[in-house]
Design an enzyme around this catalytic site. Structure first.
Site, PDB file in Angstrom:
ATOM      1  N   HIS A 184      49.891  12.489   4.920  1.00 60.98           N
ATOM      2  CA  HIS A 184      50.411  12.514   6.236  1.00 60.98           C
ATOM      3  C   HIS A 184      49.528  13.175   7.184  1.00 60.98           C
ATOM      4  CE1 HIS A 184      54.313  10.800   5.139  1.00 60.98           C
ATOM      5  NE2 HIS A 184      54.138  11.720   4.023  1.00 60.98           N
ATOM      6  N   HIS A 236      50.361   5.666  -9.256  1.00 57.94           N
ATOM      7  CA  HIS A 236      51.121   5.714  -8.253  1.00 57.94           C
ATOM      8  C   HIS A 236      50.680   6.427  -6.910  1.00 57.94           C
ATOM      9  CE1 HIS A 236      55.756   6.669  -6.908  1.00 57.94           C
ATOM     10  NE2 HIS A 236      54.863   6.712  -5.800  1.00 57.94           N
ATOM     11  N   ASN A 273      54.619   0.371   0.137  1.00 58.87           N
ATOM     12  CA  ASN A 273      55.259   0.476   1.548  1.00 58.87           C
ATOM     13  C   ASN A 273      54.451   1.022   2.744  1.00 58.87           C
ATOM     14  OD1 ASN A 273      54.537   3.062   0.279  1.00 58.87           O
ATOM     15  ND2 ASN A 273      56.222   4.128   1.096  1.00 58.87           N
ATOM     16  N   ASP A 277      51.666  10.334  -6.879  1.00 59.73           N
ATOM     17  CA  ASP A 277      52.604  10.226  -5.768  1.00 59.73           C
ATOM     18  C   ASP A 277      51.409  10.609  -4.484  1.00 59.73           C
ATOM     19  OD1 ASP A 277      54.368   9.061  -4.077  1.00 59.73           O
ATOM     20  OD2 ASP A 277      55.872  10.397  -4.884  1.00 59.73           O
TER      21      ASP A 277
HETATM   22 ZN   LIG Z   1      58.838   7.327  -4.889  1.00 62.19          ZN
END
Ligand SMILES: [Zn+2]
Length: 432
Positions: free
Chosen positions: A316, A62, A96, A312
């Site tokens: 940024h 992930h 995404n 995850d």
């Molecule tokens: Zn998520």
């Protein structure tokens, strides 16, 4: 190229075969050729692994690599390099991006970019719905055929239960080697979480920030467990963060429902008390929770309710993270800190055995997403992670290979670090 490498006298940890022994591992032509005692190292490159742990290559199921669309935060190449330096031989990237990975062309693009970068392997995860908008399904069969390893609308929740049901039914019908395509779910009720900034509790009340209640996660996970039971799809829960969700997954597994789960290093290591200074590096979704939740996540890994550790990794820019708290984006990078953080929290503390920890980082993600790797065995591709368990690891942003520096672990000190990453026999020496 016929290069022979012998990794000498390391503690070889292979969860698939329950192997935990001081041995040598020989690699020829990118494959493991031999595992045993005192292997012949003539004409070989020798890596002295005394005092080190030799593990199947770690796989992060992930990550967010931001390409295409947000290359100022991360690219496929920089993310794959960051993975190598974190001890990961492969990563699975979430769809995404901008545009979302909802087309065959986008899947192909990621695979080609990763191949030309030549660092960690990158397996694309394709979107469940077009543009990840939760409205109409993607052409899942074509995406899978092109090389997507799983489906997810991560970052958003498929709020329409009928669409989720259909997605699970389609995924169940798509096979590789007799195993259905997995779906990785970001299960957070978007209505309950709307406007929330951090975990709802004492800290959110003190800080005057809108909270994201635990039940935003448990309600969504309960729904998706019910749908998994109905459809018999292979359902994986991403970044589980609450005690109640761990219990729901534990109960679902005990009933024989095909669900698996991952937890992030930050949810295992930190709580919402970090947010007292309004530092946006700790603004993460799902949010850092309470100490009770954190302890339950560790317990879940120990008893098998949770299967895998995944970062995850969410890069940024500093400019974005410097915005006022309410406007700053959610997320922390994690690839280059996962090994020390989880070793310290789980192994050094005695919660997990070394083998169980290695399993959560290698065999478990490979099994869940049906990926090659995760095992040290003769004939397998030589994807190997070598860890120094006695090293000190001080988290400094200057050392990150990631293009972004938004780590919630900066300034903290942990034990252990990866020292070599082998990808199909190609050796990356990580000593900085
Ligand atoms: Zn998520």
């Amino acid at each position: 190229m016929n290069e022979k490498i012998v990794i000498k006298s390391g503690r070889v940890l292979d969860p698939a075969s329950h192997l935990d022994e001081i041995l040598d591992v020989a690699v020829i032509d990118g494959k493991i050729s031999e595992i045993g005692k005192s292997l012949n190292a003539e004409d070989s490159k020798v890596i002295n692994a005394e005092g080190l742990w030799v593990c199947p290559g770690f796989v992060d199921m992930h990550v967010h690599l931001r390409e295409p669309g947000q290359e100022d935060r991360e690219t496929i190449a920089s993310g794959a390099l960051s993975a190598v330096y974190g001890g990961f031989t492969a990563v699975c990237c979430m769809p995404n991006t901008d545009p979302a990975v909802d087309s065959v062309g986008a899947v192909r693009y990621i695979i080609e970019r990763a191949k030309s970068a030549g660092f960690a392997k990158v397996y694309p995860i394709a979107a469940i719905t077009q543009k990840s908008e939760g409205k109409s399904l993607t052409n899942m069969a074509s995406l899978f055929e092109e090389g997507a390893v799983a489906f997810s609308d991560d970052g958003r929740t498929v709020m329409d239960a009928l669409i989720m049901r259909r997605a699970m039914e389609y995924a169940r019908g798509i096979y590789t080697n007799g195993i259905s395509a997995p779906i990785s779910l970001h299960s957070i009720d978007e209505n309950l979480a709307r406007g929330g900034q951090i975990n709802e509790g004492k800290i959110s009340a003190i800080l005057g920030l809108a909270g994201i209640p635990s039940c935003a996660e448990t309600i969504a996970i309960a729904r998706d467990i019910a749908l998994a039971e109905l459809t018999h799809a292979k359902v994986h829960f991403a970044h589980v963060s609450t005690k109640d969700a761990v219990q729901l997954i534990r109960e679902a597994k005990s009933k024989g429902i095909s669900v698996t789960a991952e937890v992030t290093p930050h949810h295992l290591a930190l709580t919402d008390s970090e947010l007292i200074g309004y530092d946006t590096r700790f603004k993460i979704n799902p949010p850092l929770r309470s100490e009770e939740d954190r302890a339950a996540l560790c317990e879940g890994l120990k008893d098998g309710a949770i299967d895998a550790i995944a970062t995850d990794h969410a890069p940024h820019t500093q400019i974005d993270k410097d915005l006022p708290f309410d406007s700053a984006p959610f997320g922390t990078i994690g690839l280059e800190t996962a090994v020390p953080v989880t070793y310290t929290i789980l192994v050094k503390s005695g919660i997990l055995s070394p083998l169980k920890w290695v399993e959560a980082l290698s065999l478990a993600p490979c099994t869940i997403f049906n990926l090659p790797g995760g095992k040290l065995k003769v004939g397998a591709q030589a994807d190997i992670t070598v860890v120094d368990p006695s090293a000190d690891f001080f988290v400094k942003p200057d050392n990150f290979k990631s293009l972004s520096k938004n780590s919630c672990f900066i300034g903290k000190k942990y034990s252990a670090k990866p020292v070599f990453t082998f990808i199909e026999g190609k050796c990356f020496s990580l000593c900085l």
